[in-house]
Design a protein around this motif. Structure first.
Motif, short mmCIF file in Angstrom:
data_model
loop_
_atom_site.label_atom_id
_atom_site.label_comp_id
_atom_site.label_asym_id
_atom_site.label_seq_id
_atom_site.Cartn_x
_atom_site.Cartn_y
_atom_site.Cartn_z
N LYS A 69 0.83 -1.16 -0.11
CA LYS A 69 -0.15 0.24 -0.11
C LYS A 69 0.78 1.19 0.07
CE LYS A 69 -2.98 1.26 3.26
NZ LYS A 69 -2.89 2.72 3.81
N LYS A 72 1.79 3.50 -3.06
CA LYS A 72 0.85 4.19 -3.97
C LYS A 72 1.42 5.86 -3.86
CE LYS A 72 -2.78 4.15 -1.58
NZ LYS A 72 -4.47 4.03 -1.31
N ASP A 152 -9.18 17.68 -11.56
CA ASP A 152 -10.13 16.59 -11.79
C ASP A 152 -9.56 15.26 -12.25
OD1 ASP A 152 -12.40 18.05 -11.16
OD2 ASP A 152 -13.01 18.53 -13.42
N HIS A 155 -4.23 12.43 -10.01
CA HIS A 155 -4.71 11.49 -9.02
C HIS A 155 -4.31 12.28 -7.84
CE1 HIS A 155 -4.21 8.51 -5.84
NE2 HIS A 155 -4.91 7.63 -6.68
N PRO A 156 -5.26 12.34 -6.43
CA PRO A 156 -5.17 13.16 -5.60
C PRO A 156 -3.79 13.00 -4.73
CG PRO A 156 -6.71 11.67 -5.14
CD PRO A 156 -6.46 11.53 -6.83
N LEU A 157 -3.20 11.57 -4.81
CA LEU A 157 -1.96 11.51 -4.20
C LEU A 157 -0.70 12.07 -4.64
CD1 LEU A 157 -3.12 8.14 -2.24
CD2 LEU A 157 -3.59 10.63 -1.76
N LEU A 160 2.08 14.24 -3.14
CA LEU A 160 2.60 13.36 -2.02
C LEU A 160 3.89 12.88 -2.63
CD1 LEU A 160 0.15 11.63 0.63
CD2 LEU A 160 1.52 13.71 0.86
N ALA B 19 -6.56 0.17 -4.14
CA ALA B 19 -6.26 1.38 -3.15
C ALA B 19 -5.63 0.89 -1.93
CB ALA B 19 -7.55 2.11 -2.95
N ILE B 42 -5.36 9.34 3.89
CA ILE B 42 -5.19 9.75 2.61
C ILE B 42 -5.69 8.73 1.58
CG2 ILE B 42 -3.05 11.34 2.64
CD1 ILE B 42 -1.43 8.61 2.14
N ASP B 43 -5.97 7.55 2.16
CA ASP B 43 -6.63 6.45 1.25
C ASP B 43 -7.99 6.88 0.88
OD1 ASP B 43 -4.71 4.90 1.34
OD2 ASP B 43 -5.05 4.09 3.31
N LEU B 45 -9.10 9.73 -0.15
CA LEU B 45 -8.69 10.46 -1.35
C LEU B 45 -8.81 9.76 -2.45
CD1 LEU B 45 -6.52 13.35 0.08
CD2 LEU B 45 -8.70 13.62 -0.22
N ASP B 46 -7.66 8.67 -2.30
CA ASP B 46 -7.57 7.91 -3.57
C ASP B 46 -8.82 6.97 -3.90
OD1 ASP B 46 -6.36 5.94 -5.21
OD2 ASP B 46 -5.38 4.76 -3.64
N PHE B 49 -11.30 9.22 -5.62
CA PHE B 49 -11.14 9.46 -7.08
C PHE B 49 -11.31 8.21 -7.86
CE2 PHE B 49 -7.55 9.63 -10.26
CZ PHE B 49 -7.75 10.77 -10.85
N ARG B 50 -10.84 7.17 -7.21
CA ARG B 50 -11.18 5.86 -8.33
C ARG B 50 -12.79 5.55 -8.07
NH1 ARG B 50 -6.31 3.17 -8.55
NH2 ARG B 50 -4.73 3.94 -7.35
N GLU B 53 -13.92 7.79 -11.06
CA GLU B 53 -13.67 7.34 -12.51
C GLU B 53 -14.30 6.07 -12.71
OE1 GLU B 53 -9.33 6.62 -12.64
OE2 GLU B 53 -9.24 8.48 -13.63
N LYS B 58 -19.14 12.96 -9.89
CA LYS B 58 -18.14 13.64 -8.96
C LYS B 58 -18.53 13.42 -7.48
CE LYS B 58 -15.12 15.77 -10.13
NZ LYS B 58 -13.46 15.27 -10.17
#
Lengths: 437, 102
Positions: A69, A72, A152, A155-157, A160, B19, B42-43, B45-46, B49-50, B53, B58
């Protein structure tokens, strides 16, 4: 102040020769360079088409990392670092759970552009493409749309991955190292300064054990564009296998490399108390800034000279005691000439030990260079062999030292020195010697 | 033709697998995303997002939690933030979209 003795007790590396220290040592003794054509993105429009690349995709690198994990938020460089750190800890038989976590730190050198990997670069292209409006056959570019699309579509990460210190944080989390946690970003000097600072941290008592080293990957669209723009990399695509030619008169710039080397360093006392075997002792570190120009070394080589002198003074040894120098030796016209002159100045014209550039084989690993080159020095001490400068054929009158040309050479090595210099004018020198018996 | 619930769960399984790097078999309706599946902040957010998609809509910040109970805070709802609750949120969003298009 009572200074403590500092030893290297574990090493790990991910290099263009593959995963692990054994592959690295075998590679740099082989006399065969690690250059390969860049295939991970389209380079046809760029002047340079080759690099020394770690032979694993990002996905393949995940296989070597236990915490899947965590990958990522790991850039390619962070993956190299995590893998090399794990090898260093294992090789050093370091039971990290048995350590006082607050006396156990991390200090790693890395670069700033590593997160511009192929995937992210391609995504940016797509964002730009989607931000073009065509009306009445006329194309206009909507900058506001770029920002909206970025939010949009990226990827939001990703941010980081872009933070340099995240690489170090991953290592700290992996091993529960709660003490000092530093990230050094000083271009090509990053790793050497990171190890040097880690040495000082342990030496002065701020921590007992530190995982240190460097990691970088500039083999990506932005990296190749950036180095091409500055005009420092070889464009010799026709002869890419032998294009990295430090100190040779035919040199035309460096070859980009990628990878990492990591070390466990600790006090000699701590190392022996836990029954581990030191691989080498770090005895000196010198760090200076040219304060001259951003990318030109000063003609008198003053910054490099002073870094070497400071390191020798810190080691409390005479220059004549150094048996081998692993040079910064990039293969640019200016670096190799200035470094040669600086070495002459420090060591005297008749007392210069053999000097080699492992960049001739693995390329310039940029922010990781000082670490992989220090690993080469540790291996040289262990095996009593100096790795060569390959692709050396035509001497340059300005570069007149014994560069251990083309073949590794056996030698009696007690003390070795490694140089790293970087854009911005940073210079760092580290001196190590055979471990105390 | 609305997406069947089983397909929502299957897609969520694949998302959680990527994720959180966990086997899809662990992604069952009762599984709590933080405590059982090991997510950190933070996961989310991931995962968000997924989901966006995969399902083509949204999601606003905090919207999934609000769908569980709009009057409670994050800490109170943490244990109710399950795969089942997330699947129900997706169902609700898809139905709203369906009605919007009708």
């Amino acid at each position: 102040m009572n200074m403590r003795r500092v030893v290297i007790s574990g090493t790990g590396a991910v290099t263009p020769y593959g995963n692990g220290i054994p592959a690295y040592w075998k590679g740099i003794l082989s006399g065969h360079g690690a250059a390969t054509p860049i295939t991970s993105f389209d380079v046809t429009s760029l002047p340079t088409h080759f690099a020394a690349q770690v032979p694993f995709s990002d996905r393949e690198l995940e296989e070597f990392i236990e915490n899947k994990k965590a990958t990522k938020t790991m850039s390619r460089a962070a993956r190299f670092a995590a893998i090399a750190a794990n090898e260093a800890v294992r090789q050093g038989n370091l039971d990290t759970h048995a350590l006082d976590p607050w006396r156990f730190g991390t200090c790693v050198g890395t670069g700033g552009l590593g997160f511009f990997d192929v995937e992210y670069s391609d995504k940016l292209l797509e964002i730009f493409l989607r931000s073009v409006r065509v009306e009445d056959g006329k194309a206009t570019f909507d900058a506001g749309q770029v920002r909206r699309n970025t939010l949009d579509m990226v990827h939001p990460l990703t941010p980081l991955k872009a933070l340099q210190n995240i690489l170090t944080a991953h290592i700290a989390i992996q091993f529960n190292a709660r003490g000092v946690c530093q990230t050094v970003t000083t271009a090509c000097t990053s790793a050497a300064q990171a190890v040097g600072e880690a040495y000082r941290i342990v030496r002065t008592g701020a921590a007992d054990v530190v995982i240190t080293g460097g990691s970088d990957s500039m083999v990506n669209p932005n990296g190749v564009v950036a180095f091409s723009a500055i005009g420092v990399i070889s464009k010799n695509n026709d002869e890419y296998r032998t294009a990295s030619r430090p100190f040779d008169n035919r040199r035309d710039g460096f070859m980009i490399g990628e990878g990492a080397a990591m070390f466990v360093i600790e006090t000699l006392e701590h190392c022996l108390a836990r029954g581990a075997v030191p691989l080498a002792e770090i005895i000196g570190y010198g760090s200076t800034c040219d304060a001259y120009r951003l990318t030109d070394p000063p003609p008198d080589g003053r910054g490099c000279i002073e870094a070497m002198r400071l390191a020798l003074r810190d080691a409390e040894i005479d220059a004549t005691e150094v048996d081998y120098i692993n040079a910064h030796g990039t293969g640019t016209r200016m670096n190799d000439k200035t470094e040669t002159m600086a070495i002459h100045t420090v060591f005297g014209n008749n007392a210069v030990p053999p000097v080699s550039s492992t960049k001739s084989m693995i390329g310039h690993l940029v922010a990781a260079a000082g670490a992989v080159e220090l690993a080469a020095c540790v291996l040289a001490l262990q095996h009593q062999i100096m790795p060569p400068t390959i692709n050396y054929r035509e001497p340059d009158p300005d570069c007149d030292l014994d560069y251990v040309p083309n073949e590794a050479r056996k030698a009696h090595l007690e003390t070795v020195l490694t140089n790293s210099f970087g854009f911005g004018g940073q210079n760092a020198t580290i001196v190590i010697r055979k471990p105390p018996l | 033709m609305p997406i069947p619930d089983v397909e929502i769960l299957n897609k969520l399984g694949a998302i959680m697998h990527v994720a959180l790097r966990i086997p899809e078999a662990e992604v069952i309706p009762d599984a709590r995303i933080f405590d059982d599946l090991g997510a950190e902040s933070i996961d989310i957010l991931d995962i968000r997002f997924r989901i966006e998609e995969a399902f083509g809509f949204k999601i606003d910040e905090g919207e999934i939690m609000r769908s569980i109970d709009p009057d409670k805070g994050f800490e109170e709802l943490k244990d109710q933030f399950t795969i089942g609750a997330t699947a129900a949120f997706i169902r609700q969003k898809l139905d709203q979209l369906e009605q919007g298009h009708a």
